[in-house]
Design a protein around this motif. Structure first.
Motif, PDB file in Angstrom:
ATOM      1  N   MET A   1      58.573   8.795   1.214  1.00  0.00           N
ATOM      2  CA  MET A   1      58.598   8.374   2.628  1.00  0.00           C
ATOM      3  C   MET A   1      58.820   9.592   3.544  1.00  0.00           C
ATOM      4  N   ASN A   2      58.111   9.598   4.645  1.00  0.00           N
ATOM      5  CA  ASN A   2      58.277  10.677   5.633  1.00  0.00           C
ATOM      6  C   ASN A   2      59.102  10.096   6.796  1.00  0.00           C
ATOM      7  N   LEU A   3      60.404  10.371   6.746  1.00  0.00           N
ATOM      8  CA  LEU A   3      61.328   9.804   7.745  1.00  0.00           C
ATOM      9  C   LEU A   3      61.287  10.672   9.000  1.00  0.00           C
ATOM     10  N   ARG A   4      60.653  10.152  10.042  1.00  0.00           N
ATOM     11  CA  ARG A   4      60.458  10.949  11.267  1.00  0.00           C
ATOM     12  C   ARG A   4      61.157  10.327  12.467  1.00  0.00           C
ATOM     13  N   ILE A   5      62.298   9.685  12.216  1.00  0.00           N
ATOM     14  CA  ILE A   5      63.080   9.168  13.344  1.00  0.00           C
ATOM     15  C   ILE A   5      64.032  10.279  13.781  1.00  0.00           C
ATOM     16  N   PRO A   6      64.557  10.191  14.997  1.00  0.00           N
ATOM     17  CA  PRO A   6      65.455  11.280  15.454  1.00  0.00           C
ATOM     18  C   PRO A   6      66.878  11.113  14.936  1.00  0.00           C
TER      19      PRO A   6
ATOM     20  N   ASN B   1      52.954   1.085   7.070  1.00  0.00           N
ATOM     21  CA  ASN B   1      52.121   0.430   6.052  1.00  0.00           C
ATOM     22  C   ASN B   1      51.039   1.351   5.495  1.00  0.00           C
ATOM     23  N   ASN B   2      50.479   2.179   6.333  1.00  0.00           N
ATOM     24  CA  ASN B   2      49.337   2.988   5.885  1.00  0.00           C
ATOM     25  C   ASN B   2      49.698   4.402   5.476  1.00  0.00           C
ATOM     26  N   TYR B   3      50.780   4.924   6.011  1.00  0.00           N
ATOM     27  CA  TYR B   3      51.106   6.336   5.743  1.00  0.00           C
ATOM     28  C   TYR B   3      52.513   6.548   5.184  1.00  0.00           C
ATOM     29  N   ASP B   4      53.289   5.467   5.102  1.00  0.00           N
ATOM     30  CA  ASP B   4      54.688   5.579   4.680  1.00  0.00           C
ATOM     31  C   ASP B   4      55.460   6.560   5.575  1.00  0.00           C
ATOM     32  N   ILE B   5      55.099   6.516   6.858  1.00  0.00           N
ATOM     33  CA  ILE B   5      55.797   7.361   7.844  1.00  0.00           C
ATOM     34  C   ILE B   5      56.652   6.430   8.707  1.00  0.00           C
ATOM     35  N   VAL B   6      57.907   6.825   8.895  1.00  0.00           N
ATOM     36  CA  VAL B   6      58.801   5.988   9.711  1.00  0.00           C
ATOM     37  C   VAL B   6      59.039   6.670  11.054  1.00  0.00           C
ATOM     38  N   LEU B   7      58.568   6.009  12.111  1.00  0.00           N
ATOM     39  CA  LEU B   7      58.766   6.521  13.467  1.00  0.00           C
ATOM     40  C   LEU B   7      59.750   5.611  14.200  1.00  0.00           C
ATOM     41  N   ALA B   8      60.282   6.082  15.319  1.00  0.00           N
ATOM     42  CA  ALA B   8      61.208   5.248  16.101  1.00  0.00           C
ATOM     43  C   ALA B   8      60.502   4.722  17.345  1.00  0.00           C
ATOM     44  N   ALA B   9      60.880   3.505  17.721  1.00  0.00           N
ATOM     45  CA  ALA B   9      60.361   2.939  18.983  1.00  0.00           C
ATOM     46  C   ALA B   9      61.210   3.498  20.124  1.00  0.00           C
ATOM     47  N   GLY B  10      60.858   3.108  21.340  1.00  0.00           N
ATOM     48  CA  GLY B  10      61.702   3.455  22.480  1.00  0.00           C
ATOM     49  C   GLY B  10      62.937   2.568  22.464  1.00  0.00           C
TER      50      GLY B  10
END
Ligand SMILES: Cc1ncc(COP(=O)(O)O)c(C=O)c1O
Length: 358
Positions: free
Chosen positions: A1-6, A314-323
């Motif tokens: 997983m690529n965890l890209r949250i701040p 779902n497609n990249y296993d990248i976790v981003l944060a919403a506003g």
């Protein structure tokens, strides 16, 4: 997983492993060595000769520590907010009985120092200024040096309390040079650690304020931390495993050199913003105030942040944060604190680009 949250941010393998070391006596000599060494390391990263305390808790606890140890009930304070974390700082002060004057700026902007000057001129009884260095909710970095120039150089005896939770160890922060009185930060950000530790720097002026402060405090009473530190101990049972990790992470940060760490964050921040623009997205704040630890990206018209975030997971296993708050569906945030490389960001860009073209 690529965890890209701040934050929390990915923790390097060796640092994770250090946490499986067997427990030690937190009132023994081995712990004393770690406590003294890590405190010296923290002072060096904070850029201070005065005191830094290590707390078991999250960043919010460190903000509370700043408030309850320097202020008294009824004290007038100026709470500058450029986002949800700025609001939180003011709320903590209010709950403990401070008389809070709010200076609220538009989301996506940094505070204008002329507005601070206006507030301090109009209400000279203001005793402390509360400010967020890096507003993680909007991806904006305030100009802390310029803020300090006004608060500390143009006025006498005002406390400058800084939420440096997502800035210290990532963005240039010089506590003594910029005369910050308290700076709070937390382990799950640029420190490359899991959540659970928080660090607070106190200037000598802040320690003087502590002596007169009447706000209630117990767990976060820095007088207790100071008293026990002399014995080489924390006042309460610490997160021993996290202290092993801190010891290792700080060693790595200091070996690299803090200025090099700042430079890396600047480069990855610029790279991320440039790549985001290249694929036709826009950055939420103005480039001049954009943070180098987190990039807030506008969700294109007709799309929702929630859908984009699901697509990336779902497609990249990248976790981003919403506003956060009113920005929930309008922006997404890409974290790039710690040892983020261009190779961590490139798949994010690929995914974003696929999302709008699908
Ligand atoms: C700028 C800022 N302030 C305060 C906080 C709150 O810290 P915590 O969630 O560790 O309590 C955060 C966390 O994301 C933050 O980024």
């Amino acid at each position: 997983m690529n965890l890209r949250i701040p934050g929390p941010i990915p923790v390097p393998e060796d640092i994770l492993e250090s946490m499986s070391n067997p427990m030690i006596n937190h009132r023994g000599t081995e712990f004393k060595d770690i406590l003294f060494r890590t405190t010296e390391g923290l002072k060096s990263v904070f850029g201070t000769e005065s005191s830094v305390y290590i707390l078991t808790g999250s960043g919010t606890g460190a903000m509370e520590t700043a408030v309850v140890n320097t202020l008294s009930k009824g004290d007038k304070v100026l709470s500058i907010s450029i986002g949800t974390f700025g609001d939180r700082f003011g709320e903590i002060a209010q709950i403990y009985g401070a008389d809070v004057v709010h200076l609220k700026c538009l989301p996506g902007t940094a505070v204008d120092v002329d507005e601070i000057r206006n507030c301090l001129n109009k209400q000279p009884e203001i005793k402390a200024v509360l400010v967020t260095h890096n507003e993680t909710s909007t991806g904006v970095a305030n100009d802390l040096e310029a803020i300090s120039q006004v608060v500390k150089k143009e006025y006498d005896n005002k406390l400058l309390l800084v939420d440096g939770i997502s800035s210290v160890a990532s963005l240039p922060t010089y506590m003594d040079l910029w005369e910050c009185d308290v700076i709070s930060t937390a382990s799950q950000k640029g420190w490359m650690l899991p959540p659970g530790l928080a660090f607070v720097g106190f200037s000598n002026f802040a320690i003087e304020a502590y002596r007169n402060s009447d706000m209630p405090k117990f767990y976060f009473d820095i007088g207790q931390y100071e008293k026990y530190f002399k014995l080489g101990q924390p006042p309460w049972t610490p997160a021993v495993s996290l202290m092993f990790a801190l010891d290792l992470a700080l060693g790595q940060i200091l070996k690299e050199g803090i200025e090099n760490v700042y430079l890396r964050h600047k480069e990855i921040g610029e790279f991320t913003r440039h790549q985001v623009r290249e694929i036709g997205f826009s950055i939420f704040p103005d480039e001049k105030v954009a943070s180098n630890t987190v990039t807030a990206v506008n969700v294109p018209d007709g799309f929702k942040a929630g859908d984009l975030i699901k697509f990336m997971k779902n497609n990249y296993d990248i976790v981003l944060a919403a506003g956060q708050g009113e920005l929930k569906e309008k922006i997404i945030r890409i974290g790039h604190m710690g040892r983020t490389t261009q190779d961590d960001i490139k798949p994010v860009i690929e995914g974003l680009s696929k999302f709008i073209s699908q």
